[in-house]
Design a protein around this motif. Structure first.
Motif, short mmCIF file in Angstrom:
data_model
loop_
_atom_site.label_atom_id
_atom_site.label_comp_id
_atom_site.label_asym_id
_atom_site.label_seq_id
_atom_site.Cartn_x
_atom_site.Cartn_y
_atom_site.Cartn_z
N ASP A 77 28.23 27.89 49.62
CA ASP A 77 28.56 27.55 48.61
C ASP A 77 27.53 26.73 47.77
N LYS B 265 29.47 24.14 45.27
CA LYS B 265 30.63 23.30 44.50
C LYS B 265 30.33 22.68 43.60
N GLY C 151 34.64 25.68 40.34
CA GLY C 151 34.82 26.87 41.35
C GLY C 151 33.36 27.51 42.26
N TYR D 103 39.33 33.63 54.75
CA TYR D 103 37.74 33.03 54.76
C TYR D 103 37.85 31.60 54.56
N GLU E 149 39.16 24.65 55.58
CA GLU E 149 40.43 25.15 54.37
C GLU E 149 40.04 26.69 55.13
N ASN F 282 41.04 30.24 52.92
CA ASN F 282 41.36 30.89 52.28
C ASN F 282 42.06 32.46 52.27
N ARG G 149 42.03 35.04 51.20
CA ARG G 149 41.34 36.45 49.83
C ARG G 149 39.46 36.06 50.00
N GLY H 110 35.93 34.98 48.68
CA GLY H 110 35.46 33.96 47.89
C GLY H 110 35.00 33.87 46.45
N ASP H 111 34.81 33.12 45.78
CA ASP H 111 33.93 33.40 44.60
C ASP H 111 33.18 32.03 44.38
N PRO H 112 31.94 32.40 44.57
CA PRO H 112 30.73 33.05 44.03
C PRO H 112 30.58 34.27 45.58
N GLU H 113 31.07 33.67 46.66
CA GLU H 113 30.73 33.81 48.17
C GLU H 113 30.46 35.70 47.89
N1 GLY Z 1 33.84 29.51 46.38
C1 GLY Z 1 34.51 29.22 47.04
C2 GLY Z 1 36.08 29.92 47.13
O1 GLY Z 1 36.48 30.45 46.58
O2 GLY Z 1 37.39 28.84 47.03
#
Ligand code: GLY
Ligand code: AMP
Length: 421
Positions: A212, A214, A226, A269, A283, A285, A287, A289-292
């Protein structure tokens, strides 16, 4: 099949486009979706956190399968509520989504089960936190415990910065209740890698790795956003590192969640840093990732819906998860001023021949015109044999997409290209 997707960003658009490759899928509803998603799914004006209305809608429409992708409905128990009505879902239940919903929880989990991560201390008392940063190693990292739209992390270069971060989070409530508890952690260095993984709580199948970008500015300068663009695969994620991650991080995390009675099913994630002492978790997540997602799913050769259903049914071990060996690059186009203050309502033009590679995030339809309606407006993903070609192709597309005050980083993938040689 009738599918429901909760959410309305570029990530959800990528999921929906992938679903359309499956012949069984007859109808896709997006709640709330957006002006760009409306080309590929029926958008229904129900907010992603309005769980009661989401469940009512799913029951009324006899939805066959629901996919919940954003963090807040997952943490709020959207999957629990849908499952209670007998609707099969993709996404973790609230008990497991806490792995993202509380950083204090995830840090304690890693400590308890020996999963490599930065050293840390947790505080719910401002005075104690302030006194700790009088003497802790600097730079240090101050994190709000709860969800904070990706903005709850401050890298403090000085003690003064650490103190003002603590005051802003714990006293001035910059992130509301999310900052009642804070985690103060060791500052790590090394390349960052995002790994999304499917898991049914027994088997874990990682997707292709990604990187990413960021920060808002070129050269990783300026405010955190994001995510301003992604490439996949991540050249820092060698096979040897991947093997270590599987053994030291992925499997131990799934087992730890099971032992805690919080079996995680969905997409987990892993935000990783490859430090001198090996890979560490920055970290989790709960769910995609956005924009992964916008670079990972276009490289997926297997059927997404089949994999998701295997996750739901607990048969992921029998399901093939295969990725192309090509490279992908996604450049995000935002509204100038993002992530602080930006205008809305500018008309967006996207040439017809590249529509299928564009994932729309902050846009709405008005009188059949697509207008900007958010900070990150859209992302465009290209896939090529080499990363350099994919980057060039994405930027060629970007030049052909127009809206007033468009802003994008010019160096998505540049760091990855340096790592390749
Ligand atoms: N690209 C990082 C996230 O979705 O948290
Ligand atoms: P997060 O929202 O947790 O992904 O954090 C945002 C960004 O802050 C990460 O992508 C890292 O670049 C950085 N970061 C978070 N934790 C650390 C840490 N312990 N050491 C160094 N950088 C960090």
């Amino acid at each position: 099949m009738k599918i429901l997707v909760v959410g309305g960003g570029g990530r959800e658009h990528a999921v929906i486009k992938k679903f359309k490759e499956n012949k069984e899928v007859e109808e896709i509803f997006a709640l709330p979706g957006n002006g760009g998603i409306a080309k590929d799914a029926k958008c229904v004006d129900i907010g992603a956190t309005d769980i009661e209305k989401i469940v009512d809608f799913a029951v009324k429409e006899s939805i066959d399968y629901a996919v919940v992708t954003p963090d807040d409905p997952l943490v709020l128990g959207c999957v629990n509520a849908l499952e209670e009505k007998g609707i099969p879902c993709f996404g973790p239940r609230a008990e497991a989504a806490i792995i993202e919903g509380s950083k204090a929880f995830s840090k304690e989990l890693m400590k308890k089960y020996g999963i490599p991560t930065a050293e840390f201390r947790t505080f719910d008392n401002l005075e104690k936190a302030l006194s700790y940063v009088e003497t802790c190693p600097i730079p240090t990292v101050v994190k709000a415990d709860g969800l904070a739209l990706g903005k709850g992390v401050i890298i403090a270069q000085t003690r003064e910065e650490a103190k003002s971060a603590l005051i802003s989070m714990m006293q001035d409530k910059a992130f509301g209740k999310s900052g009642d508890t804070v985690v103060i952690e060791e500052f790590l260095t090394g390349p960052e890698v995002s790994v999304l993984a499917f898991t049914d709580g027994k088997t874990v199948k990682p997707m292709v790795s990604s990187m990413d970008h960021k920060r808002i500015g070129d050269g990783d300068k300026g405010l955190n956003t994001g995510g301003m663009g992604t490439i996949a695969p991540n050249p820092y994620y060698s096979e040897a590192i991947a093997e270590r991650c599987m053994k030291e991080i992925f499997i131990p995390t799934i087992e730890a969640m099971n032992k805690e009675g919080r079996t995680f099913k969905g997409c987990l994630y892993f935000g990783l840093m490859i430090t001198e002492n090996g890979p560490k978790v920055i970290e989790y997540n709960c769910r995609f990732g956005d924009p992964e997602t916008q670079v990972v799913l276009p490289l997926l050769e297997s059927d997404l819906l089949e994999i998701m259903q295997a996750v739901t049914n607990g048969s992921l071990d029998e399901c093939e998860v295969k990725f192309s060996d090509k490279k992908a690059c996604c450049v995000i186009m935002a509204s100038r001023g993002y992530p602080v203050k930006y205008g809305k309502g500018y008309e967006i033009t996207i040439p017809e021949d590249i529509q299928d590679r564009v994932f729309v995030a902050g846009a709405k339809l008005e009188n059949e015109k697509l207008l900007t309606n958010g900070g990150r407006v859209l992302g465009v993903t290209e896939i090529r044999k080499t990363l350099r070609e994919a980057i060039e192709a994405s930027y060629k597309d970007v030049e052909r997409i127009n809206f007033e005050n468009a802003y994008f980083r010019k160096d998505i993938g540049a760091k990855a290209l340096l790592a390749e040689v």
